[in-house]
Motif scaffolding. Structure first.
Motif, mmCIF file in Angstrom:
data_model
loop_
_atom_site.group_PDB
_atom_site.id
_atom_site.type_symbol
_atom_site.label_atom_id
_atom_site.label_comp_id
_atom_site.label_asym_id
_atom_site.label_seq_id
_atom_site.Cartn_x
_atom_site.Cartn_y
_atom_site.Cartn_z
ATOM 1 N N UNK A 72 0.845 -1.195 0.000
ATOM 2 C CA UNK A 72 0.000 0.000 0.000
ATOM 3 C C UNK A 72 0.877 1.240 0.000
ATOM 4 N N UNK A 73 0.232 2.399 0.074
ATOM 5 C CA UNK A 73 0.947 3.652 0.226
ATOM 6 C C UNK A 73 0.883 4.085 1.684
ATOM 7 N N UNK A 74 1.832 4.919 2.080
ATOM 8 C CA UNK A 74 1.964 5.257 3.492
ATOM 9 C C UNK A 74 0.674 5.782 4.130
ATOM 10 N N UNK A 75 -0.073 6.701 3.495
ATOM 11 C CA UNK A 75 -1.297 7.173 4.153
ATOM 12 C C UNK A 75 -2.297 6.058 4.457
ATOM 13 N N UNK A 76 -2.447 5.103 3.517
ATOM 14 C CA UNK A 76 -3.368 3.992 3.775
ATOM 15 C C UNK A 76 -2.811 3.082 4.851
ATOM 16 N N UNK A 77 -1.479 2.922 4.877
ATOM 17 C CA UNK A 77 -0.863 2.100 5.916
ATOM 18 C C UNK A 77 -1.061 2.701 7.299
ATOM 19 N N UNK A 78 -0.882 4.021 7.396
ATOM 20 C CA UNK A 78 -1.146 4.721 8.666
ATOM 21 C C UNK A 78 -2.616 4.552 9.039
ATOM 22 N N UNK A 79 -3.468 4.697 8.052
ATOM 23 C CA UNK A 79 -4.911 4.570 8.273
ATOM 24 C C UNK A 79 -5.268 3.180 8.769
ATOM 25 N N UNK A 80 -4.732 2.155 8.118
ATOM 26 C CA UNK A 80 -5.061 0.774 8.479
ATOM 27 C C UNK A 80 -4.603 0.446 9.899
ATOM 28 N N UNK A 81 -3.378 0.840 10.234
ATOM 29 C CA UNK A 81 -2.852 0.530 11.566
ATOM 30 C C UNK A 81 -3.519 1.355 12.655
#
Length: 282
Positions: free
Chosen positions: A208-217
């Motif tokens: 994924x991209x970092x914003x979605x990764x931050x969002x998911x976690x």
């Protein structure tokens, strides 16, 4: 009698022509209404399922915009950018919820005026549509289960033997083959589906991209985002995000001028707010 009959027939024909003419005028006026209204709208396509770029919610809190033809609302970074563009264009924003694979066809067919959906301006896509200047740029990450052996990975090659996937028809999926010995899984339709697959153990991680990764976690305490010291090889266009527009669109120049007026600090603030406001993962 013949004169009276002829006169009556002439009057009847005159009335018929008059009524028909009025009807035609009214029909013409009505047929013009949608076209006139269409000029006043800015129809934007997005998945409404890729937080923090875009998501679906049930009310207009935090500036969410009604999704066309539904009782739902769209929020997120893309929505905030779309709102600024619509305002700068002097048009009413209309959000058209569209599956990822349907976004480019919707644009080329004229169903929507622009794609604002976390889409990268890849060389392949540029063959079919045009793009604005970039409105965001981020790095690729991997989303994994917290506590798994992959949580502390520093290189993409730490995922040797891991079951990894990404979204269908994205460059995220194409880079997986850069991992030596990876067990690349079939691509998935959307991010909610990948989160479910990760939660259930069907996959070990997804790109994924970092914003979605931050969002998911942030949304799920069982997830962790892995950022790499030795990461994927990508181009600038791969990791950039831009507005998709029809070939030769007159909107491109106007949109670029509006985007130029949004500073990097403001873009970062918009993304930080989107991450904070995202709905919890389901």
């Amino acid at each position: 009698m013949k004169r009276k009959f002829t006169l009556l027939l002439a009057l009847s024909l005159a009335m018929l022509i008059l009524v028909t003419g009025c009807g035609s005028k009214e029909s013409a006026e009505k047929s013009n209404e949608p076209a006139e209204k269409q000029k006043d709208t800015f129809k934007v396509g997005m998945e409404c399922g890729y937080a923090p770029f875009n998501w679906t919610q049930m009310d207009d809190s935090n500036g969410a915009v009604k999704i066309d033809g539904t009782a739902e609302y769209a929020g997120g970074y893309d929505v905030e950018i779309a709102k600024r563009l619509a305002e700068g264009l002097g048009k009413e924003l209309v959000i058209v919820k569209t599956e990822w694979d349907g976004l480019v066809p919707a644009l080329t067919s004229g169903k929507i005026d622009a794609i604002i959906a976390g889409m990268s301006p890849t060389a392949e896509r540029k063959q079919t549509i045009d793009f604005s200047d970039n409105y965001y740029k981020s790095d690729l990450v991997m989303v994994v289960k917290k506590g798994s052996k992959y949580e502390n990975a520093t290189s993409i090659h730490d995922f040797k033997g891991a079951k990894v996937t990404a979204q269908l028809n994205t460059f995220h999926y194409s880079v997986i083959k850069q991992i030596d010995g990876v067990l690349q899984q079939p691509a998935m339709d959307n991010f909610p589906a990948m989160r479910v697959a990760l939660e259930s153990g069907v996959i070990d991680g997804y790109v994924s991209e970092r914003p979605e990764g931050v969002s998911a976690s942030a949304a799920n305490p069982n997830f962790a985002m892995v950022e790499f010291e030795e990461g994927f090889t990508t181009t600038d266009d791969d990791t950039a995000i831009a507005v998709g527009l029809a070939k030769g669109s007159e909107l491109t120049e106007q949109i670029n001028k509006i985007l130029a007026g949004i500073s990097e600090d403001e873009r970062k603030a918009i993304m930080d707010t989107a991450i904070k406001n995202q709905p919890a993962a389901k």
